[in-house]
Design a protein around this motif. Structure first.
Motif, PDB file in Angstrom:
ATOM      1  N   GLY B 147       6.098  -2.898  -9.624  1.00 27.78           N
ATOM      2  CA  GLY B 147       5.832  -3.754  -8.476  1.00 27.78           C
ATOM      3  C   GLY B 147       4.373  -4.185  -8.503  1.00 27.78           C
ATOM      4  N   GLN B 148       3.837  -4.436  -7.333  1.00 23.29           N
ATOM      5  CA  GLN B 148       2.432  -4.839  -7.220  1.00 23.29           C
ATOM      6  C   GLN B 148       1.529  -3.621  -7.345  1.00 23.29           C
ATOM      7  OE1 GLN B 148       1.518  -7.996  -7.029  1.00 23.29           O
ATOM      8  NE2 GLN B 148       3.612  -8.798  -6.818  1.00 23.29           N
ATOM      9  N   ILE B 149       0.245  -3.884  -7.541  1.00 16.69           N
ATOM     10  CA  ILE B 149      -0.737  -2.806  -7.533  1.00 16.69           C
ATOM     11  C   ILE B 149      -1.066  -2.488  -6.081  1.00 16.69           C
ATOM     12  CG2 ILE B 149      -2.837  -4.233  -7.583  1.00 16.69           C
ATOM     13  CD1 ILE B 149      -3.874  -2.235  -9.777  1.00 16.69           C
ATOM     14  N   ASN B 150      -1.251  -1.192  -5.820  1.00 16.90           N
ATOM     15  CA  ASN B 150      -1.654  -0.755  -4.490  1.00 16.90           C
ATOM     16  C   ASN B 150      -3.185  -0.804  -4.436  1.00 16.90           C
ATOM     17  OD1 ASN B 150      -2.697   1.123  -2.512  1.00 16.90           O
ATOM     18  ND2 ASN B 150      -0.587   1.853  -2.248  1.00 16.90           N
ATOM     19  N   ALA B 151      -3.712  -1.595  -3.519  1.00 22.41           N
ATOM     20  CA  ALA B 151      -5.160  -1.835  -3.502  1.00 22.41           C
ATOM     21  C   ALA B 151      -5.946  -0.552  -3.252  1.00 22.41           C
ATOM     22  CB  ALA B 151      -5.504  -2.884  -2.444  1.00 22.41           C
ATOM     23  N   ASP B 152      -5.353   0.390  -2.535  1.00 20.16           N
ATOM     24  CA  ASP B 152      -6.063   1.642  -2.235  1.00 20.16           C
ATOM     25  C   ASP B 152      -6.021   2.623  -3.394  1.00 20.16           C
ATOM     26  OD1 ASP B 152      -6.700   0.752   0.303  1.00 20.16           O
ATOM     27  OD2 ASP B 152      -4.788   1.465   1.121  1.00 20.16           O
ATOM     28  N   THR B 153      -4.802   2.851  -3.901  1.00 15.19           N
ATOM     29  CA  THR B 153      -4.679   3.873  -4.950  1.00 15.19           C
ATOM     30  C   THR B 153      -4.983   3.295  -6.324  1.00 15.19           C
ATOM     31  OG1 THR B 153      -2.348   3.370  -5.363  1.00 15.19           O
ATOM     32  CG2 THR B 153      -2.832   5.012  -3.652  1.00 15.19           C
ATOM     33  N   LYS B 154      -5.009   1.954  -6.434  1.00 15.15           N
ATOM     34  CA  LYS B 154      -5.187   1.273  -7.720  1.00 15.15           C
ATOM     35  C   LYS B 154      -4.047   1.601  -8.695  1.00 15.15           C
ATOM     36  CE  LYS B 154      -9.518  -0.361  -6.870  1.00 15.15           C
ATOM     37  NZ  LYS B 154     -10.545   0.637  -6.556  1.00 15.15           N
ATOM     38  N   GLN B 155      -2.916   1.997  -8.137  1.00  9.72           N
ATOM     39  CA  GLN B 155      -1.761   2.305  -8.985  1.00  9.72           C
ATOM     40  C   GLN B 155      -0.686   1.238  -8.789  1.00  9.72           C
ATOM     41  OE1 GLN B 155      -0.488   6.340  -8.064  1.00  9.72           O
ATOM     42  NE2 GLN B 155      -2.177   7.201  -9.246  1.00  9.72           N
ATOM     43  N   PHE B 156       0.021   0.902  -9.874  1.00  9.83           N
ATOM     44  CA  PHE B 156       1.155  -0.012  -9.773  1.00  9.83           C
ATOM     45  C   PHE B 156       2.376   0.736  -9.251  1.00  9.83           C
ATOM     46  CE2 PHE B 156      -1.428  -2.500 -12.683  1.00  9.83           C
ATOM     47  CZ  PHE B 156      -1.217  -3.790 -12.213  1.00  9.83           C
ATOM     48  N   GLN B 157       3.117   0.068  -8.381  1.00  8.14           N
ATOM     49  CA  GLN B 157       4.400   0.621  -7.934  1.00  8.14           C
ATOM     50  C   GLN B 157       5.346   0.783  -9.116  1.00  8.14           C
ATOM     51  OE1 GLN B 157       5.500  -2.474  -5.303  1.00  8.14           O
ATOM     52  NE2 GLN B 157       4.355  -1.695  -3.563  1.00  8.14           N
ATOM     53  N   ASN B 158       6.074   1.879  -9.104  1.00 13.60           N
ATOM     54  CA  ASN B 158       7.127   2.129 -10.099  1.00 13.60           C
ATOM     55  C   ASN B 158       6.602   2.528 -11.482  1.00 13.60           C
ATOM     56  OD1 ASN B 158       9.954   2.340 -10.037  1.00 13.60           O
ATOM     57  ND2 ASN B 158      10.151   0.606 -11.424  1.00 13.60           N
ATOM     58  N   ILE B 159       5.346   2.950 -11.513  1.00 16.81           N
ATOM     59  CA  ILE B 159       4.851   3.639 -12.711  1.00 16.81           C
ATOM     60  C   ILE B 159       4.534   5.060 -12.266  1.00 16.81           C
ATOM     61  CG2 ILE B 159       2.794   3.885 -14.196  1.00 16.81           C
ATOM     62  CD1 ILE B 159       3.066   1.178 -15.067  1.00 16.81           C
ATOM     63  N   VAL B 160       4.878   6.029 -13.109  1.00 22.42           N
ATOM     64  CA  VAL B 160       4.531   7.418 -12.791  1.00 22.42           C
ATOM     65  C   VAL B 160       3.177   7.717 -13.444  1.00 22.42           C
ATOM     66  CG1 VAL B 160       5.181   9.839 -13.046  1.00 22.42           C
ATOM     67  CG2 VAL B 160       6.948   8.094 -12.640  1.00 22.42           C
ATOM     68  N   TYR B 161       2.181   7.980 -12.617  1.00 25.64           N
ATOM     69  CA  TYR B 161       0.842   8.319 -13.110  1.00 25.64           C
ATOM     70  C   TYR B 161       0.737   9.839 -13.194  1.00 25.64           C
ATOM     71  CZ  TYR B 161      -0.562   3.472 -12.319  1.00 25.64           C
ATOM     72  OH  TYR B 161      -0.663   2.102 -12.368  1.00 25.64           O
ATOM     73  N   MET B 162       0.412  10.337 -14.371  1.00 25.10           N
ATOM     74  CA  MET B 162       0.331  11.791 -14.581  1.00 25.10           C
ATOM     75  C   MET B 162      -1.147  12.176 -14.677  1.00 25.10           C
ATOM     76  SD  MET B 162       3.366  12.271 -17.433  1.00 25.10           S
ATOM     77  CE  MET B 162       2.596  11.289 -18.721  1.00 25.10           C
ATOM     78  N   PRO B 163      -1.687  12.740 -13.601  1.00 24.67           N
ATOM     79  CA  PRO B 163      -3.120  13.048 -13.602  1.00 24.67           C
ATOM     80  C   PRO B 163      -3.486  13.999 -14.743  1.00 24.67           C
ATOM     81  CG  PRO B 163      -2.184  13.313 -11.397  1.00 24.67           C
ATOM     82  CD  PRO B 163      -1.028  13.134 -12.340  1.00 24.67           C
ATOM     83  N   CYS B 164      -4.550  13.651 -15.450  1.00 23.52           N
ATOM     84  CA  CYS B 164      -5.083  14.490 -16.525  1.00 23.52           C
ATOM     85  C   CYS B 164      -6.583  14.576 -16.300  1.00 23.52           C
ATOM     86  CB  CYS B 164      -4.807  13.854 -17.892  1.00 23.52           C
ATOM     87  SG  CYS B 164      -3.073  13.869 -18.356  1.00 23.52           S
ATOM     88  N   ASN B 165      -7.028  15.745 -15.909  1.00 22.88           N
ATOM     89  CA  ASN B 165      -8.451  15.898 -15.589  1.00 22.88           C
ATOM     90  C   ASN B 165      -8.865  17.343 -15.825  1.00 22.88           C
ATOM     91  OD1 ASN B 165      -7.558  17.321 -13.209  1.00 22.88           O
ATOM     92  ND2 ASN B 165      -6.995  15.292 -12.421  1.00 22.88           N
ATOM     93  N   PRO B 166     -10.136  17.630 -15.633  1.00 19.54           N
ATOM     94  CA  PRO B 166     -10.589  18.989 -15.957  1.00 19.54           C
ATOM     95  C   PRO B 166      -9.792  20.064 -15.209  1.00 19.54           C
ATOM     96  CG  PRO B 166     -12.474  17.538 -15.627  1.00 19.54           C
ATOM     97  CD  PRO B 166     -11.250  16.744 -15.258  1.00 19.54           C
ATOM     98  N   SER B 167      -9.310  19.754 -14.004  1.00 14.44           N
ATOM     99  CA  SER B 167      -8.653  20.804 -13.211  1.00 14.44           C
ATOM    100  C   SER B 167      -7.312  21.229 -13.808  1.00 14.44           C
ATOM    101  CB  SER B 167      -8.491  20.356 -11.754  1.00 14.44           C
ATOM    102  OG  SER B 167      -7.397  19.471 -11.655  1.00 14.44           O
TER     103      SER B 167
END
Lengths: 409, 409
Positions: B147-167
């Protein structure tokens, strides 16, 4: 058997068979496996056979050599191609009818057609000449522009098929057909070898302007045009920069079929209905889904467009045009209806009512010559065979001998 | 102003900005225009800078030379690549864990990722590591998966974002996230430089098997792995051939970023839910929307995989790994949180709470070093900068000097 839970893309299921040319190769190899001593002559896929001439080869060599030096090494280049090559294409091939920054260098016209479809997306209606190069329709199907194929008509739903045959002198009657968004038009034509006149292309541009449609003009065979006045580019037509994209390739110019180098022109004033320049979205495709043509290969492209390179190209094309004449004369002398082969490397032969796959098989089995069945280019190609003049001279002469033995009364 | 009546592909309108790397180049050039005397050092785009070594170069030269001879000339090759190269990739790089006919040679991993998305189509859900190489998301958007990008989260609708970070030590917690159809996973990772362990990849394969998902494993940085036991290919994991496609490239192995050569492995027993082998549809894409990698360039690929070529690759990688160590040590000594740079050419630096585009601009303006803002790789990259070790040694050393001058207390 393990299966994933990922649904197959339904658009791929709509494609009935494999891509045409691998299918021809499969049938040829099948025949060869059963008849290992057969001396096959190929007039099939339009594949160049003559070595790359000296000056052009030197450009490729230079492209390699500099990568071995600290000063000459280059990594990623501009995705749109090196500036010098874009400028040379604009000036040498288009006499500055287009600007360098409207030229996008690529790994070939076929790949660019697929990327153009990616840019247009699922919600446009494409129109194709019938018969035509199968990539236009196949990629339209892949992108979801079409419905299913109709088993009787062999046409996909939601594609506009524009009949091109001897009765309309291979030029379609747009006005009698439903409007499409994008008109794929190839001249000199693959597979029929027909060339469109200036008047015909003017009517195409005018029609698309009136209907708000875009032309994708495939000029991959332009250098075969020797008849004065026949346009080599759509941009020779007034107003074309408002409606037309042109795809082109070094494949047939310089024997680069395996080397891979082409280009697409997207004029800066061509716009979608919302005012977005088409070039912007094309640039997004080229930077995101592509990574530039090989730097080595672009070195060869630069030398193609030197005076020496252009002369070498002329000599190569002369050779293939002579082949075309030999094949054309043969079929005329045998009493077939023959089209193309004058400003084009393809001969389009009317097989006198025989189905084209049947004619293909009969010729392969009886005289071991590979051709391409016209129906492979769309239902409008039924009853015809395409013969390619890209074979070596000896092969063309041998084929002529065999055709005469088979068909002479 | 003339506008066509063709609707712009709505998916392209969803893409907010241009592709990341041209945007970085634009900002760099803008700075340079305003400050023409600036001595810029680039640790930006991951672009190789060392010349192509002798034996590999000889392969490219041979690829050119033979095209100038009647016996050696070749036109169109198999769209899947020359047989020798497919076999050599299977045996030399995969120790025959995969078969030659599962290897498809191409003009690079980026282009293959776009073609994989074309194959999967609009109706799959893609999962990406966040941050990740922008091509996965951008091509998913182009194909209409989102879908569209969410202006707040900067994530596109209907993509699964898998956080990868030091934690989470840069390895995502799949189980806490919605199921996706296709998991894009890159190790050694671009941009974080993290490498996944055998246990982690085993859990990824097991998870995808359970969920009926497909993994697209991006192994473009595999040759940087020197730590024993870290997998260089997903096929080192048991059962991976049932769930995983692997994309790879000669770009970083042999300095082929501009030469363009890559490959994708599609195992024959990987199937869509209806039982269709994924390889069949991939073959249809490669034959219809692509026309084979350059024959010249494949000559270079063949020499890469000779013993001499493999030794040359090792030497090149050693050089870049030493650069990575120099950059890594610098930021550790300056008290930054530093990740990657051990079995990878990228250093991922925590900018201590500063926004990554701000940090990018500050560094460009104050010390004329080009980096890549982490947020360019997805919202999860905010607050980080990526530095590339592909610069020449002198450039890395100069950058270190400038960073020390800027940040040392």
């Amino acid at each position: 058997m393990t299966m994933s839970g990922v649904q197959r893309n339904a658009n791929f299921a709509k494609l009935q068979a494999g891509y045409l040319f691998p299918e021809i190769a499969r049938r040829r190899n099948q025949y060869l496996a059963a008849n290992p001593d057969a001396k096959i002559v190929s007039l099939g896929i339009g594949d160049t056979t003559q070595p790359i001439p000296e000056h052009i080869l030197a450009g490729l060599q230079k492209g390699v050599t500099k990568l071995g030096t600290k000063e000459g090494y280059t990594g990623y280049g501009a995705e749109q191609g090196v500036k010098d090559l874009r400028e040379k294409i604009a000036s040498k091939l288009y006499k500055n009818l287009v600007e360098a920054d409207e030229v996008f260098v690529s790994d070939g016209a076929k790949c660019d057609i697929a990327r153009l479809q990616l840019m247009f997306g699922a919600n446009v209606v494409s129109a194709v000449q019938d018969p035509s190069y199968p990539v236009y329709v196949d990629t339209a199907v892949m992108l979801g522009q079409t419905g299913q194929i109709n088993a009787d008509t062999k046409q996909f739903q939601n594609i506009v098929y524009m009949p091109c045959n001897p009765s309309n002198n291979f030029f379609p009657d747009f006005k009698s057909l439903p409007r499409a968004d994008v008109y794929y038009f190839c001249s000199p034509n693959n597979p029929t070898g027909a060339t469109a006149t200036k008047e015909q292309l003017t009517s195409l541009v005018k029609f698309c302007k009136e209907k708000g449609s875009i032309v994708v003009f495939d000029a991959a065979y332009a250098p075969f045009i020797r008849t004065p006045g026949v346009p080599k580019s759509i941009y020779e037509i007034e107003g074309a920069k408002d409606v037309a994209i042109e795809v082109n390739s070094f494949s047939k110019y310089a024997g680069f079929t395996g080397v891979r180098l082409g280009w697409t022109v997207v004029p800066s004033n061509l716009k979608f209905a919302d005012g977005t320049p088409v070039r912007n979205d094309w640039n997004r495709v080229m930077t995101t889904a592509f990574n530039g043509a090989s730097n080595v290969v672009q070195g060869g492209g630069l030398n193609c467009l030197d005076d020496e390179g252009l002369k070498e190209i002329d000599t190569l094309i002369d050779y293939y045009l002579q082949n075309a004449k030999i094949l054309r004369d043969c079929f005329i002398s045998l009493g077939f209806g023959v089209h193309g082969g004058i400003d084009a490397p393809y001969i389009w032969v009317d097989m006198k009512g025989k189905g084209s796959w049947d004619a293909f098989s009969e010729i392969l089995e009886k005289i071991q010559v590979v051709t391409i069945p016209g129906a492979g280019f769309g239902p409008g190609g039924e009853g015809f065979l395409r013969m390619s003049a890209f074979a070596p001279r000896e092969a063309c002469e041998e084929a002529v001998k065999r055709f005469k033995a088979l068909y002479a009364k």
